[in-house]
Each structure stands twice: as structure tokens, then as C-alpha cells.
Design a protein around this motif. Sequence first.
Motif, PDB file in Angstrom:
ATOM      1  N   LEU A  48       0.802  -1.226   0.000  1.00 20.56           N
ATOM      2  CA  LEU A  48       0.000   0.000   0.000  1.00 20.56           C
ATOM      3  C   LEU A  48       0.834   1.275   0.000  1.00 20.56           C
ATOM      4  O   LEU A  48       0.289   2.377  -0.089  1.00 20.56           O
ATOM      5  CB  LEU A  48      -0.944  -0.007   1.209  1.00 20.56           C
ATOM      6  CG  LEU A  48      -2.055  -1.049   1.123  1.00 20.56           C
ATOM      7  CD1 LEU A  48      -2.827  -1.133   2.435  1.00 20.56           C
ATOM      8  CD2 LEU A  48      -2.995  -0.733  -0.031  1.00 20.56           C
ATOM      9  N   VAL A 206      -6.047  -3.237  -0.870  1.00 22.29           N
ATOM     10  CA  VAL A 206      -4.849  -3.927  -1.366  1.00 22.29           C
ATOM     11  C   VAL A 206      -5.144  -4.579  -2.718  1.00 22.29           C
ATOM     12  O   VAL A 206      -4.324  -4.559  -3.626  1.00 22.29           O
ATOM     13  CB  VAL A 206      -4.370  -5.001  -0.364  1.00 22.29           C
ATOM     14  CG1 VAL A 206      -3.254  -5.840  -0.968  1.00 22.29           C
ATOM     15  CG2 VAL A 206      -3.870  -4.355   0.910  1.00 22.29           C
ATOM     16  N   ALA A 207      -6.339  -5.142  -2.847  1.00 18.52           N
ATOM     17  CA  ALA A 207      -6.663  -5.870  -4.068  1.00 18.52           C
ATOM     18  C   ALA A 207      -7.062  -4.950  -5.220  1.00 18.52           C
ATOM     19  O   ALA A 207      -6.936  -5.326  -6.380  1.00 18.52           O
ATOM     20  CB  ALA A 207      -7.789  -6.865  -3.787  1.00 18.52           C
ATOM     21  N   ASN A 208      -7.536  -3.756  -4.904  1.00 21.95           N
ATOM     22  CA  ASN A 208      -8.118  -2.900  -5.953  1.00 21.95           C
ATOM     23  C   ASN A 208      -7.502  -1.509  -6.014  1.00 21.95           C
ATOM     24  O   ASN A 208      -8.123  -0.568  -6.513  1.00 21.95           O
ATOM     25  CB  ASN A 208      -9.632  -2.773  -5.720  1.00 21.95           C
ATOM     26  CG  ASN A 208     -10.320  -4.111  -5.770  1.00 21.95           C
ATOM     27  OD1 ASN A 208     -10.288  -4.800  -6.781  1.00 21.95           O
ATOM     28  ND2 ASN A 208     -10.909  -4.521  -4.650  1.00 21.95           N
ATOM     29  N   VAL A 209      -6.293  -1.412  -5.522  1.00 24.91           N
ATOM     30  CA  VAL A 209      -5.707  -0.086  -5.314  1.00 24.91           C
ATOM     31  C   VAL A 209      -5.545   0.709  -6.610  1.00 24.91           C
ATOM     32  O   VAL A 209      -5.546   1.935  -6.614  1.00 24.91           O
ATOM     33  CB  VAL A 209      -4.372  -0.232  -4.537  1.00 24.91           C
ATOM     34  CG1 VAL A 209      -3.326  -0.927  -5.375  1.00 24.91           C
ATOM     35  CG2 VAL A 209      -3.893   1.092  -4.009  1.00 24.91           C
ATOM     36  N   GLU A 210      -5.466  -0.002  -7.721  1.00 20.82           N
ATOM     37  CA  GLU A 210      -5.298   0.709  -8.990  1.00 20.82           C
ATOM     38  C   GLU A 210      -6.444   1.642  -9.319  1.00 20.82           C
ATOM     39  O   GLU A 210      -6.257   2.715  -9.858  1.00 20.82           O
ATOM     40  CB  GLU A 210      -5.244  -0.322 -10.123  1.00 20.82           C
ATOM     41  CG  GLU A 210      -3.899  -0.870 -10.401  1.00 20.82           C
ATOM     42  CD  GLU A 210      -4.032  -1.970 -11.434  1.00 20.82           C
ATOM     43  OE1 GLU A 210      -4.011  -1.622 -12.620  1.00 20.82           O
ATOM     44  OE2 GLU A 210      -4.202  -3.133 -11.050  1.00 20.82           O
TER      45      GLU A 210
ATOM     46  N   MET B   1      -7.451 -10.676  -7.257  1.00 23.96           N
ATOM     47  CA  MET B   1      -7.641 -10.047  -8.552  1.00 23.96           C
ATOM     48  C   MET B   1      -6.373 -10.148  -9.339  1.00 23.96           C
ATOM     49  O   MET B   1      -5.277 -10.193  -8.819  1.00 23.96           O
ATOM     50  CB  MET B   1      -8.070  -8.598  -8.334  1.00 23.96           C
ATOM     51  CG  MET B   1      -7.007  -7.559  -8.633  1.00 23.96           C
ATOM     52  SD  MET B   1      -7.802  -6.003  -9.005  1.00 23.96           S
ATOM     53  CE  MET B   1      -6.617  -5.290 -10.110  1.00 23.96           C
ATOM     54  N   SER B   6       0.261  -2.461 -10.843  1.00 24.11           N
ATOM     55  CA  SER B   6      -0.080  -1.071 -10.994  1.00 24.11           C
ATOM     56  C   SER B   6       1.221  -0.310 -11.129  1.00 24.11           C
ATOM     57  O   SER B   6       2.068  -0.383 -10.279  1.00 24.11           O
ATOM     58  CB  SER B   6      -0.834  -0.594  -9.763  1.00 24.11           C
ATOM     59  OG  SER B   6      -0.020  -0.688  -8.647  1.00 24.11           O
ATOM     60  N   LEU B  84      -3.664  -8.416   6.039  1.00 25.60           N
ATOM     61  CA  LEU B  84      -3.184  -8.904   4.745  1.00 25.60           C
ATOM     62  C   LEU B  84      -3.651 -10.332   4.470  1.00 25.60           C
ATOM     63  O   LEU B  84      -3.249 -10.938   3.489  1.00 25.60           O
ATOM     64  CB  LEU B  84      -1.653  -8.813   4.694  1.00 25.60           C
ATOM     65  CG  LEU B  84      -1.034  -8.706   3.289  1.00 25.60           C
ATOM     66  CD1 LEU B  84      -1.540  -7.488   2.549  1.00 25.60           C
ATOM     67  CD2 LEU B  84       0.488  -8.681   3.356  1.00 25.60           C
ATOM     68  N   SER B 180       3.099  -3.435  -6.641  1.00 30.60           N
ATOM     69  CA  SER B 180       3.008  -1.972  -6.660  1.00 30.60           C
ATOM     70  C   SER B 180       4.309  -1.290  -6.225  1.00 30.60           C
ATOM     71  O   SER B 180       4.408  -0.069  -6.269  1.00 30.60           O
ATOM     72  CB  SER B 180       1.876  -1.520  -5.734  1.00 30.60           C
ATOM     73  OG  SER B 180       2.095  -1.993  -4.423  1.00 30.60           O
ATOM     74  N   MET B 203      -1.684  -8.473  -6.098  1.00 27.39           N
ATOM     75  CA  MET B 203      -2.196  -7.412  -5.250  1.00 27.39           C
ATOM     76  C   MET B 203      -3.456  -7.968  -4.603  1.00 27.39           C
ATOM     77  O   MET B 203      -4.473  -8.151  -5.266  1.00 27.39           O
ATOM     78  CB  MET B 203      -2.513  -6.169  -6.079  1.00 27.39           C
ATOM     79  CG  MET B 203      -1.281  -5.450  -6.609  1.00 27.39           C
ATOM     80  SD  MET B 203      -0.156  -4.912  -5.305  1.00 27.39           S
ATOM     81  CE  MET B 203      -1.099  -3.534  -4.605  1.00 27.39           C
ATOM     82  N   GLY B 204      -3.382  -8.254  -3.338  1.00 27.55           N
ATOM     83  CA  GLY B 204      -4.549  -8.812  -2.669  1.00 27.55           C
ATOM     84  C   GLY B 204      -4.133  -9.571  -1.429  1.00 27.55           C
ATOM     85  O   GLY B 204      -2.953  -9.678  -1.118  1.00 27.55           O
ATOM     86  N   VAL B 205      -5.136 -10.114  -0.752  1.00 30.06           N
ATOM     87  CA  VAL B 205      -4.875 -10.835   0.476  1.00 30.06           C
ATOM     88  C   VAL B 205      -4.498 -12.280   0.172  1.00 30.06           C
ATOM     89  O   VAL B 205      -4.598 -12.734  -0.962  1.00 30.06           O
ATOM     90  CB  VAL B 205      -6.102 -10.799   1.411  1.00 30.06           C
ATOM     91  CG1 VAL B 205      -6.395  -9.371   1.825  1.00 30.06           C
ATOM     92  CG2 VAL B 205      -7.306 -11.423   0.723  1.00 30.06           C
TER      93      VAL B 205
END
Lengths: 458, 298
Positions: A48, A206-210, B1, B6, B84, B180, B203-205
Motif C-alpha cells: 500500500l 490492497v486488491a483494488n488499489v489501482e 484479482m 499497478s 493482509l 506496486s 495485489m490482494g490478500v
Amino acid sequence: MSAPAAAGGRPRPDGLPRPSDALTGTPHDPDRRGYYGQMGGRWLPEALVAALDEISDAYAKARTDPEFLRELDRLAETYAGRPSPISDAARLTEHVGGARILLKREDLNHTGSHKINNVLGQALLTKKMGKPRVIAETGAGQHGVATATAAALLGLDCTIYMGRVDTDRQALNVARMRLLGATVVPVDTGSATLKDAINEAFRDWVANVENTAYIFGTAAGPHPFPLLVRDLQRIIGAEARVQVPALTGRLPDAVVACVGGGSNAIGAFHAFIDDPAVRLVGAEAAGDGVDTGRHAATITGGSVGVLHGARSFLLQDKDGQVLESHSISAGLDYPGVGPEHSHLADIGRAEYVPITDAEAMDALALLARTEGIIPAIESAHAVAAALPLAKELGPDGIVLINLSGRGDKDTETAMKWFHLDDPAEPDQPAKPERPESPERPPETSAPTAAAAGNGENR
Amino acid sequence: MSGNASAPTTSSASAGTAGVPVPGTAGRLGGMFSELRAAGRAGLVGYLPAGYPDLPRSQRLLRTMIESGCDLVEVGASFSDPVLDGPVVARAQHQALRGGTRLPEVLRTVEAVTSAGGRAVVMSYFNPIIAYGQDAFARDLAAAGGSGVITPDLIVDEAETWLAATESADIDPIFLVAPSSPAERIALTAGAGRGFLYAAAVMGVTGARDSVSSVAPELVARCRQVTTLPIGVGLGVRNGAQAAEIAAFADAVIVGSAFVARAGLEDRAAAEAAIAELATELADGIAGAASDDQETPA
């Protein structure tokens, strides 16, 4: 920052500052790493950090971007209803028999609380960053409603995380959010209250930060949220610092506000930090009493640790596991507190006092009956903290209470607490009996979801 | 996802290390990675929270993981607010906490693994370590035979005290990087860590996923541009084929939720058999990848 510089436009004829005037840098800004003394920083996953940097950069630009500032001011005035007035609480003052009590009326803002100040700024920032989706956590639902409102206004997709215990006790606000087009996700994990809603919002982020901005609701969390939210709330104190002298000829002796995460309080306090004669008093939620262990008085009863991105006071056991907090007020029912409050407590600039559920509810009833204002239960904690202070200061004193929100959402809780639906007792006692009655509202007893979920905190 | 990495706000800055990877610090796990390199294969790392489903069973299952092909186990320390972690691991942590597992029990679990000849690191959110005392925890972990600690919510910027503690105790501080993370943050993180760099490949848990994210190879490649530290890839791996895929470009394959889900099986014997079977499948997948592709990165 007393001179309204009108960064967003012409000076107001009444001399009051605009929100844009409250975004300027101050000597009380955190250091580069987001620290207020020993408090703050970024205690969260590396994943993040880039998103937080992006917000920091966007905010740094926005602070001096005339277009952003103009738009913020325009929405504050034409949409949210700023400036908020100061009310002279004459009958309450008379009833208490001490200092003159003034109310800063954030309850009159659109959506019913100070939360709109923050979300309008963060939603505009989201547009600047080009993200189509916002998420937020909410406790009482006030921040969720405000976020859903700003999202509707600016055409953003909106998802709100809310603990199951809170969706139950603040059902009205859940309905409001859904009416506004937001998706409300009840959170069942952990204690199923605000802290768990924040966990879930972080997981989404975290999963959708874009494509998603996290509109944090209080002046807590990882840097830059404590700074960003504080600055967007500074307008409260900035206005009051002009309004109070205009009404009384001088600054108040004390500014009192309730503290959960602490955004309305830091917003109200900030303009007065460099006025050493002005006492800054935060009212923490003491639930059943700090000594019972069933409370949310983080600074009074907690210790320093890291949670949700910041080093600050928190309620934790000796093993560093976060404890469940308890308060009749969903908006204060949080085991953490913002880093700047932790710092102000550390250095002794602000004082934090515990207010029990019963004291807050008594104050709620008192304000309703003396002033015709039903405050949010959160804000009633500030009223309760101001009463002994007003006595202590005496008739020459001036106490400013930040009335952060209105109490419509709490009607059902109040109905149960005061037995207002009992036909046998049409005329309610001003001092209702305390807890142990069987009709006691469910939210003041052990949350069932917590019992069924994880009792590891006890 | 499975979003693209990113591209964060980075302005292509590469921390002044343009193209020259900085040598990583081998640390306590250096020996293991040397052996793996000599064997021409990636390592298998398995995660299970101490105390899940209960303390004795978690200790037994962790030993089973080692016996069935894990080169290293991550002994999970549980936290009330595991931001997380996805539902499988978060639930397991809550159960471990309800059962009374705290850091002292985690240390005993590490000892149970290492005394049986296995290698172990601890995976812990940071607040419990602060509460225990950073120096004390590092020292006690070393005494228990542990090799290092993975701290998913500690970024290197906040790790000054922790780096000193782990250095003096001679255990490896293991940090995460994410898709990221811009190059300069990967360099910063790799420079502070020892043992290996944990590349969180989506990017995700945490949670098993059907396919390995396309982001993983790109992230590992970006890591290799700035460090020679071994790279472990985790988040989402659940079968031998995925392990093989990752083993082709990473130095270690990290598997968590898939083990945790099996550990939770009601029947003890079934849980143990399922854990052994998964470890074997993953190890076979990795071995297969090694024979298919000798080009294991040095």
C-alpha cells in the motif's frame, strides 16, 4: 492562520475562513515520514505504500491548486452548508451554573455531521487522481453516509464496510447509504465493529488499489491520512476562532470535543494549539467505565502500539492483541486513536477524559431539553465532558463544545435507553435509571457477534 | 484479482543502481539457498499458524510438511487484526488465538520443528512483536533455532529497531515487496532484508487462486534487477503445476492458504495425509520444473 487568505476566492464578507484557508502548512504538520513526535508513521504492508505516496503527492499538489481549492470551497458553502454557526447555549449555561457554553454546530452540516468536511475533500482528490471507485469504513454510519453522499455527487462508485454489530444498531444509516447508491458490506469478522470494518476496507484496497481510493474517515491510519483528514477538518476550529471572539470578545477557555479516531476533535483543536490559554479537552468513550474493561477510552486506558497503519495509543492486551472496545456510541467504539491526539496527550497539550455511556446519555437528554438540540451520542460525550469543566471555570469562563453530529440516527438507541416507548411512563425522568434494567439496549451488552466470532481478546 | 502490476507513481527512478543488482545478505538462510542452488531447484516454503487447529496438532503438521518436502516452514504467529490475510488464514489465526496461542507458544512450535531437524522462520504481524519486545523476541527466536522472521506489515522505513534486534540475534529479517513497489523501494527493502526477499505476487490478500498471476514473473525480474537476494514468491499457490510454474523463475515457492485449508479438516488423520500429499505434490512440481529447466537463476 487567523487572516482568511481566501485561497479559493474572494474573502467572505463575514471575515470567516473557508476550507481552503485551513489547508495551509503549519508548524504542527508531521515530519516527512508522517510522525507527530513519536506517533504516526506507516505501519502497514508494503503493497500500500505506493498508493499512500500517490495520495501524499496528490494532496501536496491540491493544497496549492486554485481549481481544487475553489471547488472545495464552493461545495462547502453551496452544498454542505458551511460555515456552521455557533449557538449560545443560554439555558444549558444557566442549568449548569458555570461558564458560558457555546456550541459549534457541525450537526447542521449536510448529512448531519462534520464528516462531510473530510469526504468532500477526499472525493475531489479521488477525481484528481482519476480513480472511479471509493471505499470507506464506517462505525456509526456517519462517515459512510457522508462518503456515499460525496460519491453520488461526484459520480463515483462506492462501497462501504460496516461491522455487523453496527449495521444492526445503525440500521437507519445503512438504509441512507443504500438510498444514495452505495454498496454496504456488513463485516462479520473479529468483533464485527469499526476496527473490523477498517480491516476489511484495507483488504479491499490492497486488491483494488489501482482503481480505488480509500476515503479514510478519521484522523488516524497511515500517513498521510492523519494529516489529510485533519486539514480537511481544520475549518471547524478556524471558523470558531473567529466566531467566538466575535460573539464574546475573546477566545474560549476550553474547546471540548469527542474523540474516537479523533477527526472532529483535531479539527476543532487545531486552530487553538498555539493558544496556550485555551484548554483542549477530548472526551473519550468510557462505556461501562474504564475500570470495567468495557470501554473505548484509548488514551485514558490504552498503551502505545501499532494498528491500522499508525503508531499510537491503542487498547491491547499484554501480548499485543487488540482488544474489543465497547461504547454505546458506534462512532466512538474503536480501540485506536489518531496519532496527533496521541502526541498531544504525550506532550500534555491536550487532556483526554473518559465519559461513560450513562454520562453521555444524560448529557444527550439535558441538551435536548435545555436547548432543543438532540446531539449524536458521540457528540453527547463532549457535552458531558463540558459540564464539570463549565462549573470549574465559573461564570467568567467560556467553553466551546464541538457538536460534531446530530442525533436522529440514535433515536432508536435513545428510545430503548430512556424507555421512551413505555406507555406506562409517558413523562421521562431527566435522569433515567442506569443499565441493569432488562430493557437495556442490546448494543450496550456484549455484542453477540463478538461472542460468536472470536473471543480471543479476552 | 489479477490486475496488472499497478505502475505506481514511480518516475522510472532506479535508486542509482541502474542495472547493477546489489549483493544481498545471505543470512541464516544462506546455507539453505546455497544447497538449493547446488541442487538446481527452487525451495518449497509452507505456512501454518502455530495453534491451528490446536497447538500439538500444528506442531505435528509442521513436521509433516518438512518430512514431505518443505525446505522451510513459516510458523505463523496470529494477530487479532490480520489485514493482509484472506478468510481462510484469518479464521485460522482467530482460532489459534482463541486456543491461547501467543508468541511464547509460537516459539515453542519453532523449537518443535527445529529440534526435529527442520528449518523454521516465524511469520508475524508486528504489534505482538513490539509487545513482546523486539530484542527479546529476536533473541528468543534464535535460541529456539529459528532462522528469521517475516513481517508482513512492517516496511523497512519503520524497521530501524527491528533491524538492530535481528542483527544482534543473528536471525534474518524478511520483508515483503509487492507488484506496486517501485524499483527504488524494492532496492531499499532488499538492501535491509536478509535470507530472502518475499515477493507477494498478487495485489490482494492471502488465499489460493486458480492461476498464477502474470504479475509474478515480472515482479521477480524487477527484483533481480536490484538485488542478488534469493526471491521467494507467495500468495495464491495451491497445486504442483502452479509451484512448477513459479519454480521456473523464483528461488522459493511459498504456500500458505492451501496448507491451512487442509490442516482444518475435521479428521486428524485425513488432515495429516492431505498436508503430506500437498507438500509432496508441490515438491514434485518444483523438482519437475528443475529437470525441465536447468536455468535456475544464480
